[in-house]
Design an enzyme around this catalytic site. Structure first.
Site, PDB file in Angstrom:
ATOM      1  N   ASP A  44     -11.709  -6.284  10.820  1.00 53.66           N
ATOM      2  CA  ASP A  44     -11.650  -7.380  10.907  1.00 53.66           C
ATOM      3  C   ASP A  44     -12.903  -8.177  11.508  1.00 53.66           C
ATOM      4  O   ASP A  44     -13.875  -8.917  10.980  1.00 53.66           O
ATOM      5  CB  ASP A  44      -9.953  -7.878  10.923  1.00 53.66           C
ATOM      6  CG  ASP A  44      -9.691  -7.445  12.625  1.00 53.66           C
ATOM      7  OD1 ASP A  44     -10.692  -6.205  12.856  1.00 53.66           O
ATOM      8  OD2 ASP A  44      -8.728  -7.711  13.117  1.00 53.66           O
ATOM      9  N   ASP A  88       0.760  -0.657  -0.138  1.00 51.71           N
ATOM     10  CA  ASP A  88       0.167   0.124  -0.083  1.00 51.71           C
ATOM     11  C   ASP A  88       0.743   0.958  -0.532  1.00 51.71           C
ATOM     12  O   ASP A  88       0.261   2.282  -0.072  1.00 51.71           O
ATOM     13  CB  ASP A  88      -0.689   0.169   1.082  1.00 51.71           C
ATOM     14  CG  ASP A  88      -2.284   0.943   1.148  1.00 51.71           C
ATOM     15  OD1 ASP A  88      -2.550   0.134  -0.341  1.00 51.71           O
ATOM     16  OD2 ASP A  88      -2.339   0.811   2.143  1.00 51.71           O
TER      17      ASP A  88
END
Length: 1052
Positions: free
Chosen positions: A757, A334
């Site tokens: 998550d 990223d």
């Protein structure tokens, strides 16, 4: 002949010996030296059907042993063959029986047939076996006893090969000369499940549940007693304590209710290989029929996440024990760093020798750094004579690989400087040509670019960031570093410069580097956005029906881990499983685990318990997803739970695709139950969805398996990648692709929370999917965790902040659908509520100090009732902890470390997270807690040196205040009691006991502040002094001292 009832057995045994009498039921006997036969059977007819029979009834067959010299049928001999058909199967032992009959004699016997039929069936001396299904679920063996026989000689002459199921069986043995039958024809091959549940023994679980109920009753009576018996002398102290105790009881209840049904699971890897990789009529070559798996690794900053660590993780993935053509690796960078890109290229080069070496010698673990740092003997269980030579060579190659990785920053810098100087000279030459041989007055402006090894500009982030080449502003990058492997194994050969890989598959899986496009003005949604970009790119390139998600520092420690998870996905009912969560295991933790980094109470206790409900929560790494479930679709089958406690269970109705007109939809529909529709404008991606769903189904090899696929459906080789396919993969990772889609809302990883998550897993459970907790004998994955106090607290702060965001969002478990179980809902509710316990915990930690300073206690006196309740609560808590340790396998020291850090984290990180969340929700103010000062460790050779590093942070203020206040209060309380006219020792003992309880839980925090050899940073002394002065001034203001001399003179 098989009998089917006990009465029939008795009637047959009572008849006289004749040709029509069948052999007697088996009795286990032995012959004594005197020749007498003594029975060893406990029962002539033992019914074991209730104890051992299962769904498949593996043992419920009646076996007729063939006649042997020691097992002769009673009856007159005859030379005639039977005229009619035999009541047994055709003999598969004929030729060998005739040979043995010549050695033993010419004796022949007949088998009697049923008396009612009138037939007389017999045969020569033959060994026969008849296997028939028993109607009464009994396993019986029919035989008759004859004369003495030398068993040892018989086994010697036949080389021990007689009979079905002997310990020795020759590969080439067959039954009869022309039958073509072998041992495998007699072995029963029933359908085998790939997994099984192992329940916690009732001797542990039943007392555990009873103790939970007892403690609930005791807490209810204790709280009622506390409310009815206030302390009139200090109502404020009593009020604070009773509110905190009620909340603690509620919080304990939320934590315990999901733990009442823990289970364990086991897998059968042999059955998995038999089903998917064994030659069969539908798969004659034995090519793997397993579905594909895409492995995701995410990284963002090479400075915080060293490329060498990431490269070792990638090497462990490429060497995993799974069909090479079915595995694909992806790394999401990223940050768009050229350092990560070139480190991955070096890793692929080293993988060409590392992966075959692991296969040749069955290496574990397959992370080279971890493998070469093992303290055990590397030659243990290694059989090849060239292992030592191969290991020495590969170790030398790995050392050179590390040197290249660690030298990449300098190589990239020098290369870029060289190319930039060349570009600058070219620009100056062009400028002189345009300006009559002289440079322009403003000079030549050449950007300081970062260059790749092929002499082109790096499209990602440059060392000197500029427009279009910064961390938040760069183009999308996708590089296939390892192509799609061949469908058939490619065997190596002897190479003098490398190892001898003769007979070893040298293929490596496909691997791709992905860095999504980033531009200013777009919300890139941090890690969740990066994962969704990788989901889309992998769907175009490989489209594995399952996705394994790993952090860059979590490597595969068990090369069979993916197979273990696949057992659950491919088993009966596996089509309802959305993900398989593996426990997190850590390396590099200090031996005492001062800050509970292993977190075994959660991973071995709470997660096992959730597995007995609807499944464990998703914890961010070490998780295998079903791609179809990640796309936001509903499971093929689900249940709905209604009633106050979800006690009414019913099948969920099938949800059809909804129209765009939301006004026509019923108001009772839950938003998570709406089918996803907006995936983006990529036709290639949309076509891959149905393929991934079909390939992720289990095999339809049993009548009870629903929604399955036929065997052999995944044997076709993968086509090679072409330019249009790669171009489409680049398009789907662009920053504009998610505009006007449902990515991050219903599809993929969910946006809007720091803990994406937990939210992603919650949404799947909310749709009716199930998850499974897979605990393997050998740890599946291992990673690293921060052992420094400050780093650990900031990690906990991030988790707690995400939980607060969940509580104030639409992902609150109060708003869950009816497809989630009641106790699963309680577990998710606790995820959002647990940080709020910090307010009550902080207040309760100050109560002992306030009691000692004021001279009062939370109760009017330490009477028998209070002490009895306190004793009962403590005993039940201790017994519950012991039983939880028993069924979860954690240690008492680990449990105590968890309790200590619960207080430390609750008074620091959780407290700050709640404040931060409330300010964000109420006032829209975001607060970030950053490091303000740092004291580095001095001993670089100590692997635990970071444990003693003290980094001051504002999170230390509240725990330090609690510690200093309690210490001052102890001194004040002891002094007050000693010099008092009427000492109140009961209140001093009560306050001191609770104060020491607080300090005992804070002991790891105190050790963390002291650093190595008690070197306390100056900032700690400053804060301790300020807190001491503040507490003293508050005490004087609240309870000013009285002039005892004046009071005495006035009284006189």
């Amino acid at each position: 002949m098989a009998t089917s009832s006990r009465s029939k057995d008795k009637s047959l045994s009572s008849q006289s010996s004749s040709t029509s009498r069948p052999p007697q039921a088996v009795k286990y006997t032995r012959r004594t030296p005197s020749g007498r036969i003594m029975s060893l059977s406990r029962d002539d007819d033992l019914d074991m059907s209730n104890e051992f029979s299962g769904q498949n009834d593996y043992i419920n067959y009646t076996v007729m042993m063939p006649p042997t010299p020691d097992n002769q049928p009673a009856g007159p001999s005859s030379d005639n063959k039977p005229d009619g058909p035999s009541s047994y199967t055709t003999s598969r032992f004929g030729s060998e029986s005739q040979r043995m009959s010549r050695r033993i004699g010419e004796e022949e016997d007949n088998y009697g047939s049923n008396g009612d039929s009138g037939g007389n069936y017999g045969s020569k001396l033959e060994r026969r076996m008849s296997i028939m299904r028993s109607s009464n679920n009994k396993s019986m063996l029919l035989r008759s006893q004859t004369q003495d026989f030398d068993h040892n000689r018989w086994l010697f002459e036949t080389k021990g090969t007689y009979g079905v199921g002997n310990a020795y069986w020759s590969e080439g043995d067959s039954y009869g000369s022309d039958t073509g039958l072998s041992m495998s024809d007699f072995m029963d091959k029933p359908w085998k499940p790939l997994t099984r549940k192992i329940k916690v023994p009732a001797a542990i679980l039943s007392p555990y549940r009873v103790l939970v109920a007892i403690r609930m009753v005791v807490l209810a009576f204790f709280l009622a007693w506390r409310v009815q018996n206030p302390n009139r002398e200090a109502m404020w102290l009593w009020g604070i304590s009773i509110v905190c105790e009620i909340w603690f009881a509620f919080s304990w209840l939320l934590d315990m209710l999901p733990k009442l049904n823990p289970i364990n699971r086991a897998t059968d890897l042999a059955a998995l290989r038999d089903k998917f990789e064994k030659p069969s009529p539908s798969n004659p070559t034995g090519r793997s029929d397993l579905p594909g798996v895409d492995v995701f690794v995410s990284t963002a900053d090479p400075e915080k996440e060293p490329p060498l660590v990431t490269a070792n993780t990638i090497l462990s993935i490429l060497a995993v024990d799974y069909p090479v053509e079915k595995i694909s690796g992806y790394i999401s960078d990223d940050g768009g760093s050229i350092l990560t890109f070139e480190a991955m290229a070096e890793a692929i080069r080293f993988a060409e020798v590392w992966v075959p070496f692991c296969r040749k010698h069955n290496i574990e673990p397959r992370n080279p750094d971890s493998y070469f740092n093992l303290k055990t003997d590397p030659t243990k269980n290694k059989k090849r004579p060239d292992f030592v030579k191969d290991r020495r060579w590969i170790k030398r190659e790995y050392d050179e690989f590390k040197v290249r990785i660690n030298g990449l920053p300098e190589v990239i810098r020098r290369r870029s400087e060289s190319y930039n100087k060349k570009e600058e000279r070219k620009e100056k030459t062009l400028a002189r040509e345009k300006n009559s041989g002289a440079l322009p007055p403003e000079g030549v402006n050449v950007p300081k670019a970062t260059w790749m090894a092929d002499g082109t500009h790096w499209p990602g982030t440059w060392i000197n960031p500029t427009a279009d080449h910064a961390k938040g502003d760069h183009a999308g990058i996708l590089q296939i570093m390892s192509k799609v492997p061949e469908s058939d194994p490619v065997m190596g050969h002897l190479d003098e410069k490398k190892l001898d890989f003769t007979g070893v598959d040298i293929r490596i899986p496909m691997f791709a580097y992905v860095s999504r496009e980033k531009r200013p003005g777009y919300d890139h949604n941090k890690k969740a956005g990066a994962m969704n970009a990788m989901v889309r790119a992998s769907a175009i390139l490989s489209n594995g029906p399952f996705i394994l998600n790993l952090d860059c520092d979590h490597y595969i420690y068990n090369s069979l881990a993916i197979r273990e998870g696949m057992c659950f996905m491919m088993d009966r009912g596996g089509d309802r499983i959305c993900y398989i969560q593996f426990p997190q295991r850590f390396e590099g933790i200090d031996p005492s685990d001062r800050y509970a980094n292993h977190n075994t109470v959660f991973f071995d206790g709470s997660m096992r318990a959730l597995d007995g409900l609807q499944g464990p929560v998703y914890v961010g790494t070490g998780c295998m997803f079903r791609r179809y479930a990640l796309y936001g679709f509903l499971p093929p089958r689900a249940n709905e739970y209604s009633g106050m406690f979800g006690q009414v269970k019913a099948k969920a109705p099938h949800i059809r695709s909804q129209s765009d007109d939301s006004e026509t939809q019923p108001l009772t529909d839950h938003p998570d139950l709406n089918l996803p529709k907006k995936f983006g404008n990529s036709a290639m991606f949309n076509e891959s969805i149905a393929i991934a769903e079909y390939q992720g189904r289990p095999l339809a090899d049993h009548a009870s398996i629903k929604n399955g696929r036929p065997p052999g459906a995944l044997l076709m080789p993968r086509p090679p990648l072409d330019a249009p396919t790669v171009a489409e993969a680049v398009a789907v990772i662009s920053c504009w692709y998610e505009d006007k889609t449902e990515w991050g809302e219903k599809i993929g990883w969910i946006y809007g929370s720091v803990t994406e998550d937990v939210v992603t897993g919650y949404r799947m459970h909310n749709r009716g999917w199930r998850s499974v907790y897979c605990v393997t004998k050998r740890d599946a994955f291992r990673g690293t965790a921060p052992i420094n106090l400050t780093d650990r607290l900031h990690q906990v702060l991030r988790w707690a902040t995400g939980s607060v965001e969940i509580f104030f969002s639409k992902n609150n478990a109060f708003l869950a659908s009816r497809r989630i179980k009641f106790r699963q809902r309680i577990a998710y509710l606790n995820v959002g509520i647990y940080p709020f316990t910090s307010f009550f915990l902080v207040a309760y930690c100050f109560l002992p100090a306030l009691s000692l300073m004021s001279g009062h206690f939370i109760v009017s006196s330490l009477n028998v009732a209070f002490l009895s309740y306190l004793l009962l609560i403590t005993i039940t808590l201790t017994l519950l902890s012991l039983l939880e340790v028993k069924w979860s396998g954690i240690g008492l020291e680990e449990w105590w470390r968890n309790e200590q850090f619960w207080v430390i984290g609750g008074t620091s990180a959780h407290f700050a997270a709640v404040l931060q969340g409330l300010l964000k929700v109420i006032a829209g103010i975001e607060i970030s807690f950053t490091l303000t000062s740092k004291s580095a460790g001095e001993d670089e050779d100590d692997i635990f040196a970071d444990l003693y590093v003290v980094k001051w942070t504002s999170l230390f203020v509240m725990p330090l205040t609690i510690i200093v206040t309690n210490m001052i209060a102890l001194v004040i309380g002891v002094s007050r009691t000693i010099y008092s006219v009427i000492p109140q020792w009961g209140k001093l003992i009560g306050g001191s006991f609770f104060s020491f309880w607080v300090l005992a839980h804070m002991y790891p925090f105190i050790k963390g502040l002291l650093g190595r050899r008690g070197r306390v940073p100056t900032i700690v002394y400053v804060w301790a002094g300020l807190i001491s002065i503040t507490v003293s001034l508050l005490l004087v203001a609240i309870d000013p001292p009285t002039d005892n001399s004046n009071s005495i003179s006035d009284s006189s």
